[in-house]
Design an enzyme around this catalytic site. Structure first.
Site, PDB file in Angstrom:
ATOM      1  N   HIS A 207      -2.078  -5.465   1.532  1.00 34.90           N
ATOM      2  CA  HIS A 207      -3.355  -6.168   1.332  1.00 34.90           C
ATOM      3  C   HIS A 207      -3.047  -7.594   0.915  1.00 34.90           C
ATOM      4  O   HIS A 207      -2.079  -7.841   0.204  1.00 34.90           O
ATOM      5  CB  HIS A 207      -4.186  -5.509   0.221  1.00 34.90           C
ATOM      6  CG  HIS A 207      -5.261  -6.422  -0.303  1.00 34.90           C
ATOM      7  ND1 HIS A 207      -6.464  -6.553   0.319  1.00 34.90           N
ATOM      8  CD2 HIS A 207      -5.271  -7.310  -1.328  1.00 34.90           C
ATOM      9  CE1 HIS A 207      -7.186  -7.476  -0.324  1.00 34.90           C
ATOM     10  NE2 HIS A 207      -6.474  -7.942  -1.331  1.00 34.90           N
TER      11      HIS A 207
ATOM     12  N   TYR B 209     -12.259  -2.570  -3.816  1.00 33.82           N
ATOM     13  CA  TYR B 209     -12.829  -2.726  -2.466  1.00 33.82           C
ATOM     14  C   TYR B 209     -14.357  -2.635  -2.482  1.00 33.82           C
ATOM     15  O   TYR B 209     -14.961  -2.244  -1.478  1.00 33.82           O
ATOM     16  CB  TYR B 209     -12.240  -1.671  -1.534  1.00 33.82           C
ATOM     17  CG  TYR B 209     -10.865  -2.004  -0.984  1.00 33.82           C
ATOM     18  CD1 TYR B 209     -10.667  -3.134  -0.181  1.00 33.82           C
ATOM     19  CD2 TYR B 209      -9.757  -1.204  -1.245  1.00 33.82           C
ATOM     20  CE1 TYR B 209      -9.420  -3.442   0.343  1.00 33.82           C
ATOM     21  CE2 TYR B 209      -8.503  -1.506  -0.716  1.00 33.82           C
ATOM     22  CZ  TYR B 209      -8.342  -2.622   0.076  1.00 33.82           C
ATOM     23  OH  TYR B 209      -7.110  -2.932   0.614  1.00 33.82           O
TER      24      TYR B 209
ATOM     25  N   GLU C 135      -9.465 -10.937  -7.537  1.00 32.82           N
ATOM     26  CA  GLU C 135      -8.495  -9.843  -7.385  1.00 32.82           C
ATOM     27  C   GLU C 135      -7.319  -9.988  -8.347  1.00 32.82           C
ATOM     28  O   GLU C 135      -6.809  -8.994  -8.867  1.00 32.82           O
ATOM     29  CB  GLU C 135      -8.014  -9.799  -5.936  1.00 32.82           C
ATOM     30  CG  GLU C 135      -9.138  -9.397  -4.978  1.00 32.82           C
ATOM     31  CD  GLU C 135      -8.734  -9.455  -3.511  1.00 32.82           C
ATOM     32  OE1 GLU C 135      -7.569  -9.799  -3.207  1.00 32.82           O
ATOM     33  OE2 GLU C 135      -9.597  -9.145  -2.661  1.00 32.82           O
TER      34      GLU C 135
ATOM     35  N   ASN D  29      -1.939   0.416   6.685  1.00 37.20           N
ATOM     36  CA  ASN D  29      -1.515  -0.871   7.251  1.00 37.20           C
ATOM     37  C   ASN D  29      -0.673  -1.719   6.294  1.00 37.20           C
ATOM     38  O   ASN D  29      -0.659  -2.938   6.372  1.00 37.20           O
ATOM     39  CB  ASN D  29      -2.709  -1.634   7.836  1.00 37.20           C
ATOM     40  CG  ASN D  29      -3.741  -2.006   6.795  1.00 37.20           C
ATOM     41  OD1 ASN D  29      -3.579  -1.705   5.617  1.00 37.20           O
ATOM     42  ND2 ASN D  29      -4.797  -2.671   7.219  1.00 37.20           N
TER      43      ASN D  29
ATOM     44  N   LYS E 223       0.824  -1.208   0.000  1.00 36.05           N
ATOM     45  CA  LYS E 223       0.000   0.000   0.000  1.00 36.05           C
ATOM     46  C   LYS E 223       0.868   1.273   0.000  1.00 36.05           C
ATOM     47  O   LYS E 223       2.077   1.206   0.256  1.00 36.05           O
ATOM     48  CB  LYS E 223      -0.937  -0.044   1.215  1.00 36.05           C
ATOM     49  CG  LYS E 223      -1.954  -1.191   1.162  1.00 36.05           C
ATOM     50  CD  LYS E 223      -2.957  -1.102   2.315  1.00 36.05           C
ATOM     51  CE  LYS E 223      -3.974  -2.239   2.256  1.00 36.05           C
ATOM     52  NZ  LYS E 223      -5.023  -2.110   3.307  1.00 36.05           N
TER      53      LYS E 223
HETATM   54  P1  RTP Z   1      -7.046  -5.843   3.196  1.00 35.68           P
HETATM   55  O1  RTP Z   1      -8.375  -6.177   2.552  1.00 35.68           O
HETATM   56  O2  RTP Z   1      -6.547  -4.461   2.858  1.00 35.68           O
HETATM   57  O3  RTP Z   1      -6.038  -6.903   2.981  1.00 35.68           O
HETATM   58  O4  RTP Z   1      -7.233  -5.822   4.778  1.00 35.68           O
HETATM   59  P2  RTP Z   1      -8.059  -6.832   5.660  1.00 35.68           P
HETATM   60  O5  RTP Z   1      -8.602  -7.952   4.837  1.00 35.68           O
HETATM   61  O6  RTP Z   1      -7.178  -7.166   6.810  1.00 35.68           O
HETATM   62  O7  RTP Z   1      -9.241  -5.902   6.155  1.00 35.68           O
HETATM   63  P3  RTP Z   1     -10.678  -5.643   5.487  1.00 35.68           P
HETATM   64  O8  RTP Z   1     -11.699  -5.929   6.522  1.00 35.68           O
HETATM   65  O9  RTP Z   1     -10.801  -6.309   4.162  1.00 35.68           O
HETATM   66  O10 RTP Z   1     -10.646  -4.062   5.278  1.00 35.68           O
HETATM   67  C1  RTP Z   1      -9.987  -3.487   4.163  1.00 35.68           C
HETATM   68  C2  RTP Z   1      -9.179  -2.301   4.619  1.00 35.68           C
HETATM   69  O11 RTP Z   1     -10.046  -1.287   5.081  1.00 35.68           O
HETATM   70  C3  RTP Z   1      -9.460  -0.616   6.177  1.00 35.68           C
HETATM   71  N1  RTP Z   1     -10.307  -0.722   7.340  1.00 35.68           N
HETATM   72  N2  RTP Z   1     -10.539   0.268   8.136  1.00 35.68           N
HETATM   73  N3  RTP Z   1     -11.464   1.897  10.241  1.00 35.68           N
HETATM   74  C4  RTP Z   1     -11.838   0.625  10.202  1.00 35.68           C
HETATM   75  O12 RTP Z   1     -12.546   0.111  11.019  1.00 35.68           O
HETATM   76  C5  RTP Z   1     -11.348  -0.178   9.101  1.00 35.68           C
HETATM   77  N4  RTP Z   1     -11.631  -1.462   8.890  1.00 35.68           N
HETATM   78  C6  RTP Z   1     -10.962  -1.793   7.785  1.00 35.68           C
HETATM   79  C7  RTP Z   1      -8.119  -1.265   6.465  1.00 35.68           C
HETATM   80  O13 RTP Z   1      -7.096  -0.472   5.879  1.00 35.68           O
HETATM   81  C8  RTP Z   1      -8.238  -2.596   5.788  1.00 35.68           C
HETATM   82  O14 RTP Z   1      -6.983  -3.067   5.405  1.00 35.68           O
HETATM   83 MG    MG Z   2      -9.747  -7.639   3.076  1.00 35.08          MG
END
Ligand code: RTP
Ligand code: MG
Length: 141
Positions: A117, A51, A128, A114, A11
């Site tokens: 991804h 997303y 994806e 973070n 990212k």
């Molecule tokens: P990613 O998709 O980026 O790999 O991350 P992830 O699966 O660990 O998390 P996901 O639930 O898919 O959420 C995608 C991205 O959105 C942001 N996020 N912000 N503020 C919040 O509560 C929140 N929750 C998620 C994060 O940057 C996350 O990586």
């Molecule tokens: Mg995710």
């Protein structure tokens, strides 16, 4: 276990910190091979489409804004159990909850910024990978 492919994104925060190589080292030292890679700047439309599952979530606007704030590096990782293995190497979404030694614990600063991804299921991985790469851009190793 089967050989799988997963989609990984370094990212904008991690690209900005100049740690692309450090993150690639984590993949390579854990038997994940990079079989496709490119650097690009995501548009609002491309980041939002990527997303799309989060479109109704309160953090969606911030997420798209962050993902378009600078270049990203997108890669396909291949290896045994690649989808789960990459998620394990990444650590929890919130770096403060990420296990020691994971990419997010070591390099990420917030739940928004973070670092990486990774696809979360075989279905997401297929979608994806096809979102960013033509079949001809993925190299057999
Ligand atoms: P990613 O998709 O980026 O790999 O991350 P992830 O699966 O660990 O998390 P996901 O639930 O898919 O959420 C995608 C991205 O959105 C942001 N996020 N912000 N503020 C919040 O509560 C929140 N929750 C998620 C994060 O940057 C996350 O990586
Ligand atoms: Mg995710």
């Amino acid at each position: 276990m089967a050989v799988e492919r997963t989609l990984s994104i370094i990212k904008p925060d991690a690209v900005g910190k100049n740690i692309i190589g450090k993150i690639y080292s984590r993949f390579e030292s854990n038997d994940l091979q990079i079989v496709a890679a490119k650097m690009l700047r995501l548009s609002d439309v491309v980041a939002g489409g990527f997303y799309a599952e989060h479109r109704e979530r309160p953090f969606f606007k911030d997420l798209v804004e962050f993902m378009t704030s600078g270049p990203v590096v997108v890669q396909v990782l291949e290896g045994e159990d690649a989808i789960a293995k990459n998620r394990e190497l990444m650590g929890a979404t919130n770096p403060q909850e990420a296990a020691a030694g994971t990419i997010r614990a070591d390099f990420a600063s917030s739940i928004d910024a973070n670092a990486v991804h990774g696809s979360d299921s075989p279905e997401s991985a297929a979608r994806e990978i096809a979102y960013f790469f033509a079949a001809s851009e993925i190299c057999e190793r």
